[in-house]
Design a protein around this motif. Structure first.
Motif, PDB file in Angstrom:
ATOM      1  N   CYS A  45      11.288  -3.932  -0.243  1.00 32.27           N
ATOM      2  CA  CYS A  45      10.254  -4.940  -0.014  1.00 32.27           C
ATOM      3  C   CYS A  45      10.315  -5.460   1.427  1.00 32.27           C
ATOM      4  O   CYS A  45       9.312  -5.492   2.141  1.00 32.27           O
ATOM      5  CB  CYS A  45      10.451  -6.075  -1.020  1.00 32.27           C
ATOM      6  N   TYR A  48       9.403  -2.793   4.049  1.00 30.15           N
ATOM      7  CA  TYR A  48       7.951  -2.588   4.101  1.00 30.15           C
ATOM      8  C   TYR A  48       7.294  -3.660   4.977  1.00 30.15           C
ATOM      9  O   TYR A  48       6.477  -3.357   5.835  1.00 30.15           O
ATOM     10  CB  TYR A  48       7.365  -2.607   2.687  1.00 30.15           C
ATOM     11  N   SER A  91      -2.835  -7.863   0.712  1.00 29.98           N
ATOM     12  CA  SER A  91      -2.578  -6.477   0.321  1.00 29.98           C
ATOM     13  C   SER A  91      -1.140  -6.074   0.635  1.00 29.98           C
ATOM     14  O   SER A  91      -0.519  -5.311  -0.112  1.00 29.98           O
ATOM     15  CB  SER A  91      -3.564  -5.525   0.994  1.00 29.98           C
ATOM     16  N   TYR A  92      -0.581  -6.595   1.723  1.00 30.02           N
ATOM     17  CA  TYR A  92       0.817  -6.307   2.057  1.00 30.02           C
ATOM     18  C   TYR A  92       1.757  -6.990   1.067  1.00 30.02           C
ATOM     19  O   TYR A  92       2.778  -6.430   0.682  1.00 30.02           O
ATOM     20  CB  TYR A  92       1.154  -6.770   3.467  1.00 30.02           C
ATOM     21  N   LYS A  95       1.804  -5.002  -2.229  1.00 34.66           N
ATOM     22  CA  LYS A  95       2.559  -3.750  -2.070  1.00 34.66           C
ATOM     23  C   LYS A  95       4.058  -4.027  -1.952  1.00 34.66           C
ATOM     24  O   LYS A  95       4.884  -3.356  -2.591  1.00 34.66           O
ATOM     25  CB  LYS A  95       2.057  -2.995  -0.844  1.00 34.66           C
ATOM     26  N   ASP A  98       5.529  -4.979  -5.267  1.00 32.33           N
ATOM     27  CA  ASP A  98       5.595  -3.794  -6.133  1.00 32.33           C
ATOM     28  C   ASP A  98       6.785  -2.917  -5.776  1.00 32.33           C
ATOM     29  O   ASP A  98       7.364  -2.263  -6.636  1.00 32.33           O
ATOM     30  CB  ASP A  98       4.311  -2.969  -6.025  1.00 32.33           C
TER      31      ASP A  98
END
Length: 100
Positions: A45, A48, A91-92, A95, A98
């Motif tokens: 996480c 990213y 959106s980041y 993601k 997730d």
């Protein structure tokens, strides 16, 4: 009488073929069903988000840790909300949570 015997033999062969196919399918499906999901972590996480240009401070680490802890969708939702509060693009945030 001969036709009946031939039909029974064909039926038996068909049943054996169907049974073999079923067993093959089950044998292939069991390992997939019992496999553990790919282990993601809080570091996935944070990595990213770091790759997207965000500074990885205590708030981001905490949010990612919440998503990585057992709790399913509840943890992901808490992660997502914390990241949004830290001004991470939606959106980041989705993601990243997730991935944890």
């Amino acid at each position: 009488m001969r036709d009946k015997d031939r039909t029974n033999r064909r039926g038996g062969a068909l049943r054996r073929t169907a049974a073999a196919a079923s067993l093959t399918l089950i044998a292939a499906a069991v390992p997939v069903a019992l496999a553990t999901p790919a282990s993601a972590s809080a570091s996935d996480c944070t990595a990213y988000l770091k790759g997207r240009g965000y500074t990885i401070g205590p708030g981001v680490k905490r949010a990612c840790a919440v998503a990585a802890s057992p709790g399913g969708p509840v943890g992901d939702d808490a992660c997502w909300r914390e990241l949004l509060d830290l001004h991470v693009k939606e959106s980041y945030a989705i993601k990243a949570c997730d991935l944890a």
